[in-house]
Write a protein that holds these residues in place. Structure first.
Motif, mmCIF file in Angstrom:
data_model
loop_
_atom_site.group_PDB
_atom_site.id
_atom_site.type_symbol
_atom_site.label_atom_id
_atom_site.label_comp_id
_atom_site.label_asym_id
_atom_site.label_seq_id
_atom_site.Cartn_x
_atom_site.Cartn_y
_atom_site.Cartn_z
ATOM 1 N N PHE A 28 0.822 -1.208 0.000
ATOM 2 C CA PHE A 28 0.000 0.000 0.000
ATOM 3 C C PHE A 28 0.862 1.266 0.000
ATOM 4 C CE2 PHE A 28 -3.455 -2.808 1.457
ATOM 5 C CZ PHE A 28 -4.444 -2.390 0.585
ATOM 6 N N LYS A 29 1.962 1.234 0.731
ATOM 7 C CA LYS A 29 2.853 2.401 0.742
ATOM 8 C C LYS A 29 3.447 2.633 -0.648
ATOM 9 C CE LYS A 29 3.714 4.526 3.841
ATOM 10 N NZ LYS A 29 3.041 5.701 4.427
ATOM 11 N N ILE A 30 3.813 1.561 -1.334
ATOM 12 C CA ILE A 30 4.359 1.691 -2.688
ATOM 13 C C ILE A 30 3.303 2.259 -3.639
ATOM 14 C CG2 ILE A 30 5.151 0.371 -4.701
ATOM 15 C CD1 ILE A 30 6.516 -1.537 -2.706
ATOM 16 N N ASP A 31 2.070 1.762 -3.526
ATOM 17 C CA ASP A 31 1.006 2.182 -4.432
ATOM 18 C C ASP A 31 0.629 3.644 -4.221
ATOM 19 O OD1 ASP A 31 -1.113 1.404 -6.422
ATOM 20 O OD2 ASP A 31 -2.436 1.953 -4.761
ATOM 21 N N ARG A 32 0.682 4.101 -2.975
ATOM 22 C CA ARG A 32 0.248 5.463 -2.680
ATOM 23 C C ARG A 32 1.330 6.506 -2.965
ATOM 24 N NH1 ARG A 32 -2.480 3.646 3.068
ATOM 25 N NH2 ARG A 32 -4.405 2.770 2.184
ATOM 26 N N GLU A 33 2.579 6.093 -2.898
ATOM 27 C CA GLU A 33 3.667 7.041 -3.126
ATOM 28 C C GLU A 33 3.796 7.372 -4.609
ATOM 29 O OE1 GLU A 33 5.380 8.774 -1.199
ATOM 30 O OE2 GLU A 33 5.131 7.844 0.780
ATOM 31 N N LYS A 34 4.022 8.636 -4.896
ATOM 32 C CA LYS A 34 4.219 9.074 -6.271
ATOM 33 C C LYS A 34 5.690 9.375 -6.574
ATOM 34 C CE LYS A 34 -0.158 8.770 -6.771
ATOM 35 N NZ LYS A 34 -0.718 7.575 -7.474
ATOM 36 N N VAL A 35 6.471 9.549 -5.511
ATOM 37 C CA VAL A 35 7.898 9.833 -5.674
ATOM 38 C C VAL A 35 8.649 8.509 -5.823
ATOM 39 C CG1 VAL A 35 9.938 10.906 -4.647
ATOM 40 C CG2 VAL A 35 7.661 11.920 -4.289
ATOM 41 N N LEU A 36 9.419 8.389 -6.898
ATOM 42 C CA LEU A 36 10.084 7.124 -7.212
ATOM 43 C C LEU A 36 11.013 6.659 -6.087
ATOM 44 C CD1 LEU A 36 10.634 4.868 -9.250
ATOM 45 C CD2 LEU A 36 12.427 6.306 -10.256
ATOM 46 N N LYS A 37 11.765 7.581 -5.497
ATOM 47 C CA LYS A 37 12.698 7.203 -4.432
ATOM 48 C C LYS A 37 11.969 6.593 -3.238
ATOM 49 C CE LYS A 37 16.556 10.328 -5.396
ATOM 50 N NZ LYS A 37 17.407 11.424 -4.867
ATOM 51 N N LYS A 38 10.808 7.142 -2.899
ATOM 52 C CA LYS A 38 10.044 6.609 -1.771
ATOM 53 C C LYS A 38 9.421 5.256 -2.120
ATOM 54 C CE LYS A 38 9.005 11.036 0.437
ATOM 55 N NZ LYS A 38 7.947 11.952 0.910
ATOM 56 N N ARG A 39 9.002 5.113 -3.376
ATOM 57 C CA ARG A 39 8.488 3.810 -3.816
ATOM 58 C C ARG A 39 9.580 2.751 -3.693
ATOM 59 N NH1 ARG A 39 4.161 3.151 -7.113
ATOM 60 N NH2 ARG A 39 5.327 1.745 -8.494
ATOM 61 N N LYS A 40 10.780 3.095 -4.140
ATOM 62 C CA LYS A 40 11.908 2.157 -4.044
ATOM 63 C C LYS A 40 12.258 1.859 -2.595
ATOM 64 C CE LYS A 40 14.331 2.859 -8.421
ATOM 65 N NZ LYS A 40 15.601 3.299 -9.069
ATOM 66 N N LEU A 41 12.141 2.878 -1.740
ATOM 67 C CA LEU A 41 12.448 2.675 -0.321
ATOM 68 C C LEU A 41 11.546 1.608 0.270
ATOM 69 C CD1 LEU A 41 13.791 3.430 2.368
ATOM 70 C CD2 LEU A 41 12.038 5.207 2.635
ATOM 71 N N TRP A 42 10.237 1.699 0.036
ATOM 72 C CA TRP A 42 9.311 0.710 0.580
ATOM 73 C C TRP A 42 9.476 -0.652 -0.078
ATOM 74 C CZ3 TRP A 42 7.321 1.225 5.058
ATOM 75 C CH2 TRP A 42 7.049 2.489 5.567
#
Length: 476
Positions: free
Chosen positions: A65-79
């Motif tokens: 869910f955190k990956i799906d909600r994040e729009k910033v690529l770095k934060k998506r990669k972090l999760w």
């Protein structure tokens, strides 16, 4: 809980009855029942590891869910890496930490330092390699936007812990299994009877083929220096069929059990010992693992799109990882390396996809060329299995040395009593497998009631029931 146990013989009919009689009209309650049954099934091994399974499930559920909600690529990669990293950390601790401790300790001793490092007393959670790969594939698919995260926690938890595949696969994909868990399922007599037939075929492969072969294979590998070349060759062949009958037998029981509940799992084996080269073998052996490494390691590394040098590199990486996935022992790594080396000629000659169809399709007898190709491939696979079965590299080379000594045939009084019976059963099994190539199991088609009755009779007469043996892949 073992498939080949009295506990399971009670467990399955109870779950089946509740599923179709009590909860037939409710997907929610059917899934809840299957989830509860899955936790009960897993808890029979060691209830303490239910917490680890639950934590891994919640971790991936939340991170998706955190990956799906994040729009910033770095934060998506972090999760993404939080989920993948923690999953691999758990897998590494339980499965590989002692391997690295022992290897590091041995290295220090070799250069003159003895610091007295000792292995930890760690119990390996059964099935951890399988459900970890379920979670990793799910989180990567969400990250790649191939699927949306599953909102229903019961549905997602069932995907991870579905009991037919929980401890030894096949390794399912969320894109295949989750949609089935979310749609209405109605009882089908035909599907249920086909599931029962496949379960029977799986039990035959386990208790008749695998467990009979195990007696011969164990005698050969546990005391190779005291046997002649003939018996060691037979022992290697018997182990090849032991692991095939054992693992594909488990997969058949899993697929058949799932059909009882109206859920289709991916086929994991397609008569691999009739392959004409190593590439075809890996398209027919443990397909779910082969496809997992192809989709989540080989293709992201570049696959075969960047020239032969990188294709060879990517192939080596995949097979070394595949070997290491099987266990924390250099024998498994060496086994993977051998298969990578067997692959190299096919890469150089652009022949990796030469054999995509069924061998001798629409023919009863293979051509001489096909027979030669299958024989060579089978011998290469058997040679590699020696390292897979041995406890150490030195033990494997000792086995090969004794095998190639071409010692004369000795008195068979030292051979296990079931050796002749095992040979006869193997010949019959190979014949049945040959006739059923291209089908999921041999009971499909004409005279299926008669064939099933003969199969059950064979299990009762030739099955090994004196000791209750676990399935080989439970240790992985």
């Amino acid at each position: 809980m073992l498939f080949n146990s009295f506990d399971y013989a009670l467990f399955l009919p109870i779950v089946f009855g509740l599923y179709w009689i009590r909860f037939q009209n409710s997907i929610k309650w059917q899934n809840s029942l299957l989830l509860g049954a899955s936790f009960l099934f897993y808890g029979f091994w060691d209830y303490r590891f239910l917490a680890l399974l639950g934590f891994s499930t919640l971790l991936d559920y939340y991170c998706a869910f955190k990956i799906d909600r994040e729009k910033v690529l770095k934060k998506r990669k972090l999760w993404l890496w939080v989920s993948v990293g923690m999953n691999l950390a758990f897998l590494g601790y339980f499965k590989y930490v002692n391997f690295f401790i022992d290897s590091f300790s041995q290295l220090l001793e070799n250069i003159g330092f003895n610091i007295g490092m000792h292995s930890l007393e760690i119990i390996l959670p059964v099935g951890i390699s399988f459900y970890t790969f379920h979670g990793i594939s799910y989180i990567i698919d969400v990250y790649k936007e191939r699927i949306k995260p599953e909102r229903n926690i019961i549905t997602y938890a069932l995907f991870v812990s579905y009991f037919p595949l929980l401890v030894a696969g096949p390794i399912e994909r969320a894109t295949h299994l989750l949609p089935q868990l979310k749609k209405s399922r109605k009882f089908s007599y035909d599907a249920a009877i086909q599931g029962f037939y496949q379960i029977a075929w799986g039990f035959f492969k386990k208790v008749v083929v695998a467990d009979q072969c195990a007696v011969v294979a164990n005698a050969a590998f546990d005391n190779s220096e005291n046997h002649d070349s003939t018996f060691l060759a037979l022992g290697a062949i018997c182990f090849a069929f032991q692991i095939y009958g054992d693992f594909s037998g488990y997969s058949d029981i899993a697929l058949g059990t799932s059909k009882l509940f109206g859920i289709e799992l991916i086929q994991n084996f397609k008569q691999p010992y009739f392959s004409r080269d190593i590439a075809e073998f890996w398209r027919r052996w443990h397909l779910s693992l082969s496809n997992w490494f192809r989709d989540y390691v080989y293709i992201p590394l570049g696959g075969n799109r960047q020239g032969k040098v990188k294709t060879i590199r990517n192939t080596l990486i995949v097979f070394l990882l595949s070997g290491f996935w099987h266990g924390a022992n250099l024998t498994f790594v060496f086994w993977g390396l051998l298969h990578a080396l067997f692959f190299l000629p096919l890469i150089f000659l652009n022949q990796t996809k030469k054999h995509l169809g069924i061998v001798a399709e629409h023919r009863m007898i293979p051509r001489l060329q096909e027979l030669f190709q299958m024989s060579v491939t089978f011998l290469l696979v058997c040679f590699a299995w020696i390292f897979f079965r041995s406890k150490s590299i030195n033990e494997a080379f000792l086995y090969i040395e004794n095998l190639l000594a071409f010692s004369k045939y000795k008195n068979s009084s030292g051979w296990p009593e079931n050796t002749k019976l095992t040979i006869v059963l193997l010949v019959l099994f190979v014949g049945i497998d040959w006739l059923s190539r291209g089908r999921e199991h041999p009971i499909f088609g004409k005279y299926q009631y008669t064939k099933c009755l003969l199969l059950l009779l064979s299990i009762l007469v030739f099955g090994v029931f004196t000791t209750r043996t676990t399935f080989i892949y439970f240790q992985f």
